[in-house]
Design a protein around this motif. Sequence first.
Motif, PDB file in Angstrom:
ATOM      1  N   GLN A  65     -41.172   9.118   2.810  1.00  0.00           N
ATOM      2  CA  GLN A  65     -41.387   9.812   1.545  1.00  0.00           C
ATOM      3  C   GLN A  65     -40.420  10.982   1.373  1.00  0.00           C
ATOM      4  O   GLN A  65     -39.839  11.181   0.308  1.00  0.00           O
ATOM      5  N   SER A  66     -40.218  11.754   2.436  1.00  0.00           N
ATOM      6  CA  SER A  66     -39.308  12.894   2.339  1.00  0.00           C
ATOM      7  C   SER A  66     -37.856  12.433   2.185  1.00  0.00           C
ATOM      8  O   SER A  66     -37.051  13.084   1.503  1.00  0.00           O
ATOM      9  N   ARG A 119     -37.527  11.462  -1.460  1.00  0.00           N
ATOM     10  CA  ARG A 119     -37.471  12.653  -2.318  1.00  0.00           C
ATOM     11  C   ARG A 119     -36.083  13.289  -2.256  1.00  0.00           C
ATOM     12  O   ARG A 119     -35.533  13.709  -3.287  1.00  0.00           O
ATOM     13  N   GLU A 120     -35.530  13.356  -1.057  1.00  0.00           N
ATOM     14  CA  GLU A 120     -34.185  13.905  -0.906  1.00  0.00           C
ATOM     15  C   GLU A 120     -33.166  13.035  -1.642  1.00  0.00           C
ATOM     16  O   GLU A 120     -32.273  13.542  -2.322  1.00  0.00           O
ATOM     17  N   MET A 129     -34.621  13.617   7.618  1.00  0.00           N
ATOM     18  CA  MET A 129     -35.977  13.882   7.144  1.00  0.00           C
ATOM     19  C   MET A 129     -36.988  13.098   7.975  1.00  0.00           C
ATOM     20  O   MET A 129     -36.714  11.995   8.440  1.00  0.00           O
TER      21      MET A 129
END
Length: 210
Positions: free
Chosen positions: A168-169, A172-173, A164
């Motif tokens: 942040q991503s 989230r993952e 990612m």
Amino acid sequence: MVRTVRDVLVENLDELDEKTFKRFKNKLNDIKLKEEFRNPPRSRLETADVDDVASLILDMYMESYGVTVTIEVLKAIGQNQRASQIEQDLQKVPNCQIPSAGHEAAVPNCQIPSAGHEAAAAEPFVVRHRAALIQRMSLVDPILDELLSKRLISQEQYETARSMGTSQSKMRELYSYAVSWGLQDKEMFYQILRRHNEPLIRDLESSGSR
């Protein structure tokens, strides 16, 4: 130096001979636990020494239940005297309460306070602070490394999250994996987050919504 629960476990497990210690590890792998906990993977126990086993017990079960598990395993392999010695030694550990003899749960209740320690609860810390942790956790790769080493995520999940583009991503993952985790796993997740960004965790804890 203040004596700790870990000190007591290491000292007593170190008294077991090689054959008995092997039996201890085997029983630790298959003893019946509370529903929200799981046995450690056999692969992590095969070559583990006393220090490794003590750390594994406290990582997986925290201080309070970790003590209970250790004593139950010792009794299950016929090491009642060693189990009693641990109970006696824990009386010298601050904040470790020993129930009176004959109590139906005659095992130590060790509530060893660590700054901001989040006990397993209906809504764990990592759930309550999900949004803030996603937005503010800046260095995620070391967290993924440790989650992989503790087998909380698979190699495939690890590689997906690492690919990612932003922190942040990645978080989230990671949270998409955490949905299926039990209380024990979420507690371990919390401890890992604390190790890698203690200032952020302390800030969230001091917000009044621990």
